[in-house]
Scaffold this active site. Structure first.
Site, PDB file in Angstrom:
ATOM      1  N   ASP A   1       0.842  -1.201   0.000  1.00  0.00           N
ATOM      2  CA  ASP A   1       0.000   0.000   0.000  1.00  0.00           C
ATOM      3  C   ASP A   1       0.880   1.254   0.000  1.00  0.00           C
ATOM      4  OD1 ASP A   1      -2.091   1.749   0.224  1.00  0.00           O
ATOM      5  OD2 ASP A   1      -2.920   0.899   2.058  1.00  0.00           O
ATOM      6  N   ASP A   2       0.880   1.994  -1.114  1.00  0.00           N
ATOM      7  CA  ASP A   2       1.667   3.241  -1.223  1.00  0.00           C
ATOM      8  C   ASP A   2       3.171   3.004  -1.341  1.00  0.00           C
ATOM      9  OD1 ASP A   2      -0.639   4.743  -0.967  1.00  0.00           O
ATOM     10  OD2 ASP A   2      -0.090   5.725   0.901  1.00  0.00           O
TER      11      ASP A   2
ATOM     12  N   ASP B   1      -0.086  -0.529  -4.990  1.00  0.00           N
ATOM     13  CA  ASP B   1      -1.253   0.122  -5.612  1.00  0.00           C
ATOM     14  C   ASP B   1      -0.942   1.506  -6.186  1.00  0.00           C
ATOM     15  OD1 ASP B   1      -1.001   1.373  -3.151  1.00  0.00           O
ATOM     16  OD2 ASP B   1      -3.066   1.029  -2.513  1.00  0.00           O
ATOM     17  N   ASN B   2       0.106   2.141  -5.712  1.00  0.00           N
ATOM     18  CA  ASN B   2       0.547   3.423  -6.288  1.00  0.00           C
ATOM     19  C   ASN B   2       1.929   3.754  -5.731  1.00  0.00           C
ATOM     20  OD1 ASN B   2      -1.991   4.341  -4.215  1.00  0.00           O
ATOM     21  ND2 ASN B   2       0.017   5.145  -3.698  1.00  0.00           N
TER      22      ASN B   2
ATOM     23  N   CYS C   1      -5.260   4.829  -3.919  1.00  0.00           N
ATOM     24  CA  CYS C   1      -5.542   3.452  -3.497  1.00  0.00           C
ATOM     25  C   CYS C   1      -6.768   2.840  -4.162  1.00  0.00           C
ATOM     26  CB  CYS C   1      -5.714   3.392  -1.980  1.00  0.00           C
ATOM     27  SG  CYS C   1      -4.299   4.027  -1.052  1.00  0.00           S
TER      28      CYS C   1
END
Length: 539
Positions: free
Chosen positions: A43-44, A314-315, A79
Site C-alpha cells: 500500500d503506497d 497500488d501506487n 488506493c
C-alpha cells in the site's frame, strides 16, 4: 460450468510424465493441474525513491528468481481507483471508481452490483475451479455501514479476511468470512502484517490439495500511520528521503496545485517527511518477512515450482518532490510508477523487462495462467504471460492512460482557510496535496524513439503539461509550449480516444507506432469536448 482450458496436449504430456516421477498421489495431482498464483499487494510503496531497497529477501526470492518489470505503472495514483483497476482489469473510466470515498464509488453498492461479480478472482473461482483466498486491505471504504458493513463478502472468494476501511497496524476490525473480528494492540497477536502472514500460512496448511489456488495478500505497509514492528522500530536511523533534482524545488510551469507549494520547505516539513520515509522502510521489513515465510511454506509443500508469485503496489509516493511534503495523487513518475516482480513456472531467473505494463494487466495475466479465454472478458489490460515466458516478437503497447479526479471539500480546509473552498489534504504550513480541479488525464508513452508524458487538466486554465523523460527524467521542465504542434495535436486526439476506450479499443496503436492512424479532420478546434470528456468520469 468450468470454462477454463486445461494445459495444451504437449504440456499435459510433459506434466503427466513428471507426475509419473512423483511417488505420492497428492504430488501427482499437484503436477497435473493449473498453476497456483499468489499476488502480494503493498500500500503506497514507491519504486522511484528507493521503496524496494529495504526488501532484501523479497529481492532474492522473487526478483532474482524471476523478472522485474522496470516500467510498471498504475492508471490512477490513488488506493481505491488503482485497486479497482487490479480487480477488474479496467481503466477508472470503465470501472467508475474515481477516488477513496463512497460517493466516488469506492466499495459502494453500485460497485458491488456492477463490477464485483466480474472481477478476475470471481472468474477464477466460478469458471476455473480455483480456491481463492483474500487477506488484508481491500478497498478504502470496505465495511462502511451504508454499503453492507463487514458482512458483505464479495463474490469470488472462498476465504475472506478483509480489513475494515483503510490501512492500520493495530486496533482494527477484520471481516472473517463476513463476521467481524476485532484486534487490539498486542504485537504478538495483532500486528496486521504478521497476522496476514500467519493466516496465509494457515491457508496453505489446510486448503484442499485437489484444486489450484489463488491468494491475494494485501499489506497495510508502507501506508500511514507507518507503525513498525517493535524489533524494527530503530532500523534505518541514518536514512533520509532522497535529495534528487526535483526535491524541494518550486514546480514552475506546472498546474496551480504544484505551484502553490511553499519553496523552500520549512525545516519542520523536511524533518516530518524524512521521519515518514524512515518509518515507511521500517514497516516494509515485516513485509519482507512475510514474503520469506510464504516462499518457504510453498517450498515445504512442494508447490513452489508450480506457483506464480506477483509482487506490486497500488501506487507510488512522493516525499518532498516539487516541495510537496508527502502523498500520492499526482501525475508524475514517483506517484504512478510501482514495483512489479514475478517468479513462476517458465520464467527465467534474474531478468528485467522494459516493456510498458500497467496494473490493468494483472487480471488478464492471471486469468490467462488459469486457461480462461480473455476474449470473454471486458478487460482493458493485456496478458503479461508472453513477456513472462520470454516469447519472441511480441507486439506490445507503446502508451497507456493515466486519469484522476481530484478530491476537495465544499468548505475551506481548517488548516488553510486562506486558500478557500475546494482544497484538501493540507499541511499546517498551508501546502495542499489535492483539490477538486486536480483532475487530469495523461497519455504516458514509451516507444523505441519516445519517452513522453502528455497531460491535460480539467481546470479553468485547461492546463497542459508535457515531459520528455529522455532529456528530463525528473519532469522538471514542462515543454507544452515548445514541443512540435503536430505532436501536441496527435497526443490530444490520442488522449480523447483512450478516455473513451473499452476493452480492445484500449489496445490500439499509439501515436508513434507503425500502425497509428491520425485524421486531423477529427480534431476539435475548441475545448468543448474536454469538459464533456472529464464529466464522463463522474458518476
Amino acid at each position: 460450468p468450468r470454462r477454463c482450458a486445461m494445459p495444451s496436449a504437449a504440456v499435459a504430456r510433459g506434466l503427466a510424465l513428471a507426475a509419473l516421477l512423483v511417488l505420492s498421489p497428492a504430488g501427482a495431482a499437484r503436477q497435473a493441474r493449473r498453476p497456483n498464483v499468489v499476488l502480494i499487494l503493498t500500500d503506497d510503496q514507491d519504486v522511484c525513491l528507493g521503496g524496494m531497497t529495504p526488501l532484501k529477501k523479497t529481492n532474492a526470492l522473487i526478483a532474482q528468481m524471476g523478472i522485474t518489470f522496470l516500467n510498471a505503472y498504475v492508471p490512477s495514483a490513488l488506493c481505491c481507483p488503482s485497486r479497482a483497476s487490479i480487480l477488474t482489469g479496467k481503466y477508472p473510466h470503465n470501472h467508475h471508481v474515481v477516488n477513496n470515498t463512497l460517493e466516488g464509488n469506492c466499495s459502494s453498492k453500485l460497485w458491488q452490483k456492477i463490477q464485483e461479480p466480474y472481477t478476475f478472482p470471481a472468474l477464477l473461482k466460478t469458471m476455473c475451479g480455483y480456491q481463492t483466498f483474500f487477506a488484508g486491505k481491500y478497498l478504502n471504504e470496505y465495511g462502511a455501514e451504508d454499503a453492507g458493513g463487514v458482512g458483505h463478502v464479495p463474490p469470488g472468494w472462498s476465504f475472506w479476511y478483509a480489513l475494515e476501511k483503510n490501512s492500520k497496524y493495530y486496533n482494527y476490525t477484520l471481516s472473517v468470512n463476513g463476521k467481524a473480528r476485532r484486534h487490539g494492540e498486542n504485537y504478538s497477536v495483532d500486528y496486521l502484517t504478521d497476522v496476514l502472514a500467519n493466516m496465509s500460512l494457515d491457508f496453505l496448511e489446510y486448503k484442499s490439495n485437489f484444486e489450484p489456488f489463488f491468494m491475494m495478500i494485501s499489506t497495510p505497509a508502507p501506508h500511514s500511520p507507518w507503525t513498525a514492528a517493535p524489533q524494527y522500530a530503530k532500523s534505518f536511523q541514518n536514512v533520509s528521503a532522497p535529495r534528487n533534482s526535483n526535491f524541494n524545488i518550486h514546480g514552475k510551469n506546472k498546474h496551480w496545485l504544484i505551484r502553490q507549494a511553499k519553496t523552500p520547505m520549512t525545516n519542520s516539513s523536511i524533518q516530518f517527511l524524512d521521519d515518514a520515509y524512515r518509518k515507511r522502510w521500517q514497516t516494509l521489513l515485516s513485509v519482507d518477512d512475510l514474503v520469506e515465510k510464504l516462499v518457504k511454506k510453498l517450498e515445504l509443500n512442494g508447490e513452489l515450482d508450480n506457483t506464480y508469485i506477483f509482487y506490486t503496489s497500488d501506487n507510488g509516493y512522493h516525499t518532498g518532490q516539487f516541495s510537496l511534503p508527502i502523498d500520492k495523487r499526482q501525475l508524475y513518475e514517483f506517484d504512478i510508477k510501482v514495483p512489479l516482480l514475478v517468479r513462476g513456472p517458465g520464467i527465467k531467473p534474474n531478468q528485467t523487462n522494459k516493456m510498458l505494463v500497467a496494473n490493468i494487466d494483472l487480471g488478464p495475466t492471471i486469468l490467462d495462467i488459469a486457461g480462461y479465454d480473455l476474449n470473454k472478458t471486458q478487460m482493458d489490460g493485456m496478458s503479461l504471460l508472453p513477456l513472462l515466458r520470454g516469447d519472441k516478437n511480441v507486439t506490445w503497447r507503446s502508451d497507456f492512460l493515466v486519469e484522476y479526479q481530484g478530491e476537495g471539500y465544499n468548505g475551506s480546509d481548517p488548516t488553510c482557510p486562506g486558500l478557500g473552498p475546494g482544497v484538501t489534504h493540507c499541511f499546517p504550513d498551508c501546502v495542499c496535496e489535492d483539490s477538486y480541479n486536480n483532475t487530469y488525464a495523461c497519455v504516458r508513452t514509451l516507444s523505441t524513439s519516445w519517452d513522453l508524458q502528455y497531460c491535460e487538466f480539467d481546470d479553468r486554465e485547461v492546463f497542459v503539461e508535457v515531459y520528455n523523460l529522455t532529456a528530463d527524467p525528473h519532469q522538471i521542465n514542462n515543454i507544452a509550449k515548445t514541443i512540435d504542434q503536430e505532436i501536441l495535436e496527435k497526443m490530444n486526439y490520442r488522449l480523447m480516444m483512450l478516455q473513451s476506450c473499452s476493452g480492445t479499443t484500449c489496445r490500439t496503436p499509439g501515436v508513434f507506432d507503425p500502425g497509428y492512424r491520425f485524421d486531423p479532420r477529427l480534431m476539435f478546434s475548441n475545448h468543448g469536448v474536454r469538459a464533456r470528456r472529464f464529466s464522463a468520469q463522474s458518476l
